[in-house]
Design an enzyme around this catalytic site. Structure first.
Site, PDB file in Angstrom:
ATOM      1  CD  GLU A  37       0.629  -5.779   7.193  1.00 44.19           C
ATOM      2  OE1 GLU A  37       0.105  -5.745   6.065  1.00 44.19           O
ATOM      3  OE2 GLU A  37       0.295  -4.993   8.113  1.00 44.19           O
ATOM      4  CG  ASP A  55      -1.952   1.123   1.173  1.00 39.87           C
ATOM      5  OD1 ASP A  55      -2.326   1.535   0.059  1.00 39.87           O
ATOM      6  OD2 ASP A  55      -2.346   1.601   2.251  1.00 39.87           O
ATOM      7  CE1 TYR A 112      -2.975   0.572  10.628  1.00 43.35           C
ATOM      8  CE2 TYR A 112      -2.312  -1.671  10.093  1.00 43.35           C
ATOM      9  CZ  TYR A 112      -2.022  -0.316  10.175  1.00 43.35           C
ATOM     10  OH  TYR A 112      -0.786   0.138   9.807  1.00 43.35           O
ATOM     11  CD  GLU A 141       2.358  -1.456   9.518  1.00 46.43           C
ATOM     12  OE1 GLU A 141       1.152  -1.377   9.160  1.00 46.43           O
ATOM     13  OE2 GLU A 141       3.275  -1.835   8.770  1.00 46.43           O
TER      14      GLU A 141
END
Length: 638
Positions: free
Chosen positions: A443, A208, A496, A532
């Site tokens: 990831e 991303d 997240y 993160e």
């Protein structure tokens, strides 16, 4: 694709017997520094530039553009180096261009470099994305696979063939990503002629951030004597056992001097092997952990034969790193990461090295009270790590292993390339005291069956390269199915909650985040970094009660995470890294409004409300953890 080895003439190899560090690559990659025996000539500025717009992107090779001036092959434009080419022009096809682009510049080499047969001349490229081939005066001198890391070639004999002519340097760069590159990607051809024009294809990526391309770091020429210092491995203990090996000369005299900041010699040796011991050593400490953070010695290596002398000075920080089941120790003191994730990303320049931006970012990092960052998701410029060394900013150094999502990217070819990338990364960054941990991926699909062998091999290999630093990778997998977690030294988890999962429901964060930590620690009994977390916020967008994409929602989400961190950092959580330091560009998508907006600063480095939330927290953490004395510039107004 081949990576040429270096024909080293003299290698200085520092070995700490207690660690047994191994570097399998032939040749070093010392950062070019001027000295009494070395000169550096930067080739930054405007280069001729031409993208290969042919359908197969191969016209440049079919017509051998490298054999003559690029301007003679067709239209060229001016392109700044270093910089990504994507945002420089108004041409949308160049912004999203995939394939070969060609750079060229002519340069006059100083006459004394050519006339002195005892001088080596080396061409070095700091990084180019992602596959590069280099010619000098029409002759191929090197090629390199992968971005973010330097490569070089000796060109002495070529420039001496006709010393009256300028040196023409041609560099072809290809940004195509495949399942076997790092990062991986795929090319998808659209063959439905009722919907797409002839030759239409897209580059699919699994990360991303925008796939910027071009020559991103400085290009330069530098010299050494023909008998030269090729590599230095400086491992960070008070007692240093070293060994010197000489090639290309029957005899050579070596002088090694370690000097403090005032230029005083604190240890020296002139034997081929021995021990350097520093009395009353000044340790390298992180920012806000000591009144004199980032202390660096200078290690001068001076070798000479009856004909040649070479001098190279390496900044050296002395510190230790250790990991327990619940702590990360620097100099045997518990260290808590309160920092940021970043990107090399800015307006117009893309990923191009930009000194004003670098200095601004370091000022903002220290203003925040941050003590660390991760080089997400690739190695950053050497100049940035040198700043970290000087300022005491701790670094988790990450390779470009981002987006490993397809099972075919776990094959032998991918693993072989990944191992080479780690070789190059450790070879480049091994001497930086700021680098305290290696990250081999971000990831990946680590729940897939091939991931176990892949990461076991990769982590074992990295530890063989450097036993002085822990190794990790960044995971977002389920704790029970992660195949690589048993092999890491520190568990780094991205999550997240209330954003990608249960969007808008802030009330789930305490439950889900607490369960995340308990599950990971319960299974692996290793310290954990929240590597993160965050939420997008459009600057200036406000709403109360908070709603997604507002600054209020970003603040509330951060605060909910922080409440759980404060419980767990007393147990086994050793750090928190916000995603992200600043907004950054991404590919165009319906869920992105001109890039990712999870930054606590805008892309132009202006603070959102979350920056002040984080600043208050980080300075409080520093004060609680290390009882900051009066020498700190603690912001009293917080």
């Amino acid at each position: 694709m081949s990576v040429p080895g270096s024909s080293a003439v003299l290698r200085v190899l520092w070995l700490l017997s207690v660690f047994g560090t191994v570097l399998p690559l032939d040749g070093g990659m010392l950062f070019p520094r001027e000295s009494t025996s070395r000169e550096v000539k930067e080739l930054n500025g405007l280069w001729d530039f031409r993208p290969d717009g042919s359908l197969n992107r191969n016209e440049g090779f079919e017509k051998a553009w490298y054999k003559r001036r690029l301007a003679e092959t067709g239209p060229v434009i001016e392109m700044p180096v270093p910089a990504s080419y994507n945002d420089i022009t108004q041409d949308p096809t160049l912004r999203d261009f995939i394939g070969w682009v060609w750079y060229e510049r002519e340069v006059f080499v100083p006459a004394r470099w050519i006339s002195d047969e005892g001088t080596r001349v080396v061409l070095r490229v700091g990084s180019a994305h992602y596959y590069s081939i280099v010619w000098v005066n029409g002759e191929k001198v090197t090629e390199h696979e992968g971005g973010h890391l330097p490569f070089e070639a000796e060109i002495s004999s070529l420039i001496r063939r006709d010393p009256t002519k300028p040196c023409r340097i041609t560099i072809a760069v290809n940004n195509t990503l495949t399942l076997e590159t790092l990062p991986p990607g795929t090319i998808q051809y659209m063959n439905d002629r009722t919907r797409y024009p002839d030759g239409f294809f897209v580059q699919n990526i699994y990360f991303d951030f925008f796939n910027y391309a071009g020559i991103h770091r400085p290009v330069l020429l530098y010299t050494t004597p023909t008998v030269y210092v090729d590599d230095i491995i400086s491992l960070l203990k008070c007692l240093v056992r070293y060994k010197v090996s000489v090639q290309g000369a029957a005899t050579a005299t070596l002088k090694v001097t370690l000097m403090d900041k005032d230029g005083h010699c604190v240890a020296s040796s002139n034997t081929p092997s021995g021990v350097l011991k520093v009395v009353d050593v000044k340790l390298w400490w992180p920012y806000l952990m000591h009144e004199n953070p980032g202390y660096l010695y200078s290690m001068e290596v001076r070798q000479h034969t009856s004909t040649y002398e070479d001098v190279y000075t390496l900044p050296v920080g002395i510190r230790t790193v250790n990991v327990t089941k619940t702590q990360f120790l620097i100099n045997n003191k518990p260290f808590y990461f309160h920092g940021v994730n970043k990107h090399e990303d800015s307006d117009i320049r893309g990923k191009g090295l930009d000194w004003p931006l670098i200095v601004k970012d370091f000022n903002l990092i220290k203003w925040l009270g941050a003590n660390s960052f991760r080089t997400s998701h690739y190695p950053y410029a050497e100049e940035i790590l040198q700043m970290c060394d000087r300022h005491g900013i701790v670094v988790i150094d990450e390779c470009p292993g981002v987006g490993i999502k397809d099972i075919r990217s776990f094959g032998n070819a991918s693993l072989s390339h990944h191992l080479v990338v780690m070789d190059e990364l450790v070879r480049r960054d091994k001497n930086h005291p700021s680098v305290v941990m290696w990250s081999v991926a971000n990831e990946p699909a680590s729940e897939m069956p091939p991931a176990e062998f892949y990461f076991k091999t990769l982590i074992k290999h990295t530890k063989a390269l450097d036993h002085t630093r822990p190794v990790t990778y960044i995971t977002d997998s389920n704790y029970a199915r992660d195949k690589g977690a048993p092999f890491v030294d520190v568990v780094c988890v991205n999550s997240y909650f209330s954003w990608y999962h249960d969007p808008g429901h802030l009330e789930v964060i305490p439950i889900q985040l607490n369960a995340q930590f308990e599950n990971w620690y319960g299974k692996y009994k290793k310290p954990i970094i929240q590597s993160e977390y965050g939420a997008d916020a459009l600057p200036g967008l406000h709403m109360d009660p908070p709603m997604m994409f507002t600054e209020e929602y970003q603040n509330a989400l951060l605060q909910s995470y922080h409440d759980v961190f404060d419980q767990k950092r007393k147990q086994y959580v050793i750090g928190e890294l916000i995603w992200n330091f600043a907004d950054f560009m991404t590919a165009q998508a319906i869920h992105r409004v001109v890039g990712n907006k999870k930054g606590i600063f805008t892309r132009q480095r202006q603070p959102k409300a979350a920056a002040f939330i984080l600043r208050r927290r980080y300075w409080r953490l520093a004060n609680e953890t290390w009882r900051l004395p009066p020498w700190t510039k603690y912001p009293c107004s917080l």
